[in-house]
Design an enzyme around this catalytic site. Structure first.
Site, short mmCIF file in Angstrom:
data_model
loop_
_atom_site.label_atom_id
_atom_site.label_comp_id
_atom_site.label_asym_id
_atom_site.label_seq_id
_atom_site.Cartn_x
_atom_site.Cartn_y
_atom_site.Cartn_z
N TYR A 11 4.65 -0.40 -4.02
CA TYR A 11 4.66 0.95 -4.61
C TYR A 11 5.97 1.70 -4.30
CZ TYR A 11 3.05 5.87 -5.07
OH TYR A 11 2.92 7.19 -5.39
N ASP A 31 9.83 -10.60 -1.24
CA ASP A 31 8.45 -10.10 -1.18
C ASP A 31 7.54 -11.32 -1.24
OD1 ASP A 31 7.17 -7.06 -2.36
OD2 ASP A 31 5.88 -8.82 -2.06
N ASN A 32 6.44 -11.29 -0.50
CA ASN A 32 5.53 -12.44 -0.56
C ASN A 32 4.40 -12.21 -1.56
OD1 ASN A 32 3.83 -10.68 0.68
ND2 ASN A 32 3.54 -11.87 2.54
N SER A 124 6.11 5.97 9.21
CA SER A 124 5.01 6.78 8.67
C SER A 124 4.75 7.98 9.58
CB SER A 124 3.77 5.90 8.63
OG SER A 124 2.63 6.69 8.42
N ALA A 125 4.24 9.04 8.97
CA ALA A 125 3.84 10.21 9.76
C ALA A 125 2.68 9.87 10.69
CB ALA A 125 3.43 11.34 8.82
N TYR A 148 -2.48 -0.09 12.58
CA TYR A 148 -1.41 0.07 11.59
C TYR A 148 -0.35 1.03 12.13
CZ TYR A 148 1.02 2.38 7.79
OH TYR A 148 2.00 2.95 7.02
N LYS A 152 3.75 0.47 13.50
CA LYS A 152 4.94 1.22 13.10
C LYS A 152 5.66 1.77 14.33
CE LYS A 152 4.67 0.97 8.57
NZ LYS A 152 5.68 0.19 7.83
N1 UFG Z 1 -9.67 11.94 1.17
C1 UFG Z 1 -10.91 12.21 0.61
N2 UFG Z 1 -11.51 11.26 -0.16
C2 UFG Z 1 -10.91 10.05 -0.41
C3 UFG Z 1 -9.64 9.77 0.17
C4 UFG Z 1 -9.07 10.75 0.96
O1 UFG Z 1 -11.47 13.29 0.81
O2 UFG Z 1 -11.51 9.21 -1.11
C5 UFG Z 1 -9.02 12.98 1.98
C6 UFG Z 1 -8.77 12.57 3.42
O3 UFG Z 1 -9.87 12.87 4.22
C7 UFG Z 1 -7.51 13.39 3.76
C8 UFG Z 1 -6.75 13.46 2.43
O4 UFG Z 1 -7.73 13.19 1.42
O5 UFG Z 1 -7.88 14.69 4.12
C9 UFG Z 1 -5.66 12.42 2.31
O6 UFG Z 1 -6.16 11.14 2.60
P1 UFG Z 1 -5.35 9.81 2.26
O7 UFG Z 1 -6.23 8.65 2.59
O8 UFG Z 1 -4.80 9.88 0.89
O9 UFG Z 1 -4.10 9.87 3.24
P2 UFG Z 1 -4.05 9.98 4.84
O10 UFG Z 1 -3.39 11.28 5.16
O11 UFG Z 1 -5.34 9.70 5.47
O12 UFG Z 1 -3.10 8.75 5.21
C10 UFG Z 1 -1.86 8.53 4.56
C11 UFG Z 1 -1.62 7.04 4.48
C12 UFG Z 1 -1.40 6.45 5.82
C13 UFG Z 1 -0.34 7.18 6.53
C14 UFG Z 1 -0.61 8.66 6.57
C15 UFG Z 1 0.58 9.38 7.13
O13 UFG Z 1 -2.73 6.40 3.86
O14 UFG Z 1 -0.99 5.10 5.67
O15 UFG Z 1 -0.85 9.15 5.26
O16 UFG Z 1 0.30 10.70 7.35
F1 UFG Z 1 -0.23 6.71 7.78
#
Ligand code: UFG
Length: 345
Positions: A11, A31-32, A124-125, A148, A152
């Site tokens: 992505y 890339d694999n 990543s954050a 994960y 990092k």
């Molecule tokens: N959320 C929902 N429903 C869903 C998916 C997510 O309510 O189906 C909410 C989560 O609870 C969160 C927000 O949407 O409040 C964002 O969630 P994401 O899963 O999109 O992203 P995250 O912040 O959890 O994690 C992402 C990446 C990680 C990375 C991180 C860095 O997936 O790999 O950001 O801050 F490490």
């Protein structure tokens, strides 16, 4: 200037390749294909008119990796390759450490052997130990909460040790917040395996009718509407951040971390609203309990990247949503090969 992009089919990697090619870089992708589809490479070619040299190679395959360095004069490595699903990393920690940490160690050893010591790393954050609700700056306390994130963080530490041992290395650690959106052409975008874990691809799949409703993970967080707040960043802005980081590693030495975020947080329900506005689709949702491991609020202080890289995120939330929607509409099943045209006789 030749850039080796590990994980360049994925992505963020594919969007970065487009910007690199548009800015005159020679791009070599390895890339694999474990979490990506070769079709994205054809699309990059279609978007830029440029060819990419592609190696179907796994980072853990040292001999084949060395061949890439033998065959090409590489100036900078942009290193994306790695597993990235938080939940899966809890189930399969050894796979994550082997792939993300050992893979990076092998990459560094090969780079050292060929005297290529400039790298931009996809961090990543998630490396921050988030506690309160203030913007996160690079000096924040570090501490990941899952394999994960720890992979990092370990890699970041390895880079620091590497630099301490040899001051010729120059490495930018780019700590991404929440990348969303897609290339405005609608030709490349995020193509998750199976049911998406992340919010935006989940929303777009509800909008297109592939999923029934969004499950909102908790509405009892200490945020204005009770749902989690994140710093969503357009993937094209993120890709452009890598070009700035390449300029940086070319002209300096050391290991420096930069937040790539907008500095503005949006709640889950604000994201739903923003998406509904641009798509004119209603997103059905159901509020369920909190997802384990989630924090209430996480957004960047991106001022260091502005100051030192000359980078700021320029694309707003509506652009993020409309580009994500265009990608989903045009590619409802992600990167699948277009069926051949039927020739009627
Ligand atoms: N959320 C929902 N429903 C869903 C998916 C997510 O309510 O189906 C909410 C989560 O609870 C969160 C927000 O949407 O409040 C964002 O969630 P994401 O899963 O999109 O992203 P995250 O912040 O959890 O994690 C992402 C990446 C990680 C990375 C991180 C860095 O997936 O790999 O950001 O801050 F490490």
């Amino acid at each position: 200037m030749a850039i080796l992009v590990t994980g360049g089919i994925g992505y963020i990697g594919s969007h970065t390749c487009v910007e690199l090619l548009n800015n005159g870089y020679e791009v070599i992708v390895m890339d694999n294909l474990s979490n990506g589809n070769i079709i994205s490479l054809h699309r990059i070619h279609e978007l830029t008119g440029n060819q990419i040299k592609f190696y179907n190679v796994d980072l853990l395959n040292r001999d084949r990796l060395e061949d890439i360095f033998l065959e090409n004069k590489i100036d900078v490595v942009v290193h994306f390759a790695g597993y990235k699903a938080v939940g899966e990393s809890v189930e399969m920690p050894l796979c994550y450490y082997h792939n993300n940490v050992t893979g990076t160690l092998i990459l560094c050893q090969v780079m050292q052997k060929f005297n290529v010591k400039r790298m931009v790393f996809s961090s990543s954050a998630t490396v921050y130990s988030v506690r309160g609700d203030e913007p996160i700056c690079e000096e924040f306390h570090l501490g990941a909460t899952n394999p994960y994130g720890r992979s990092k963080l370990m890699v970041e530490e390895i880079f620091r040790d590497l630099y301490a041992s040899d001051n010729n290395w120059s490495i930018c650690l780019l700590r991404y917040f929440n990348p969303i959106g897609a290339h405005p052409s609608g030709r490349i975008g995020e193509d998750p395996n199976g049911i998406p874990n992340n919010l935006m691809p989940y929303i777009t799949q509800v909008a297109v009718g592939k999923l029934k409703e969004l499950r909102v993970f908790g509405n009892d967080y200490p945020t204005p509407d009770g749902t989690g707040v994140r710093d969503y960043i357009h993937v094209v802005d993120l890709a452009l951040g890598h070009l700035k980081a390449i300029e940086k590693v070319k002209s300096t030495i050391g290991v420096e971390a930069y937040n790539l975020g907008t500095g503005r947080g949006y709640s889950v329900l604000e994201m739903v609203q923003a998406f509904e506005k641009v798509s004119a689709k209603k997103i059905a949702y159901n509020i369920i309990g909190r997802r384990p491991g989630d924090v209430a609020v996480c957004y960047a202080d991106p001022s260091k990247a502005k100051r030192e890289l000359g980078w700021v995120a320029e694309r707003g939330i509506e652009e993020m949503c409309s580009d994500a929607w265009r990608w989903q509409l045009n590619n409802p099943n992600g990167y699948i090969e277009e069926p051949p045209a039927i020739i009627k006789v």
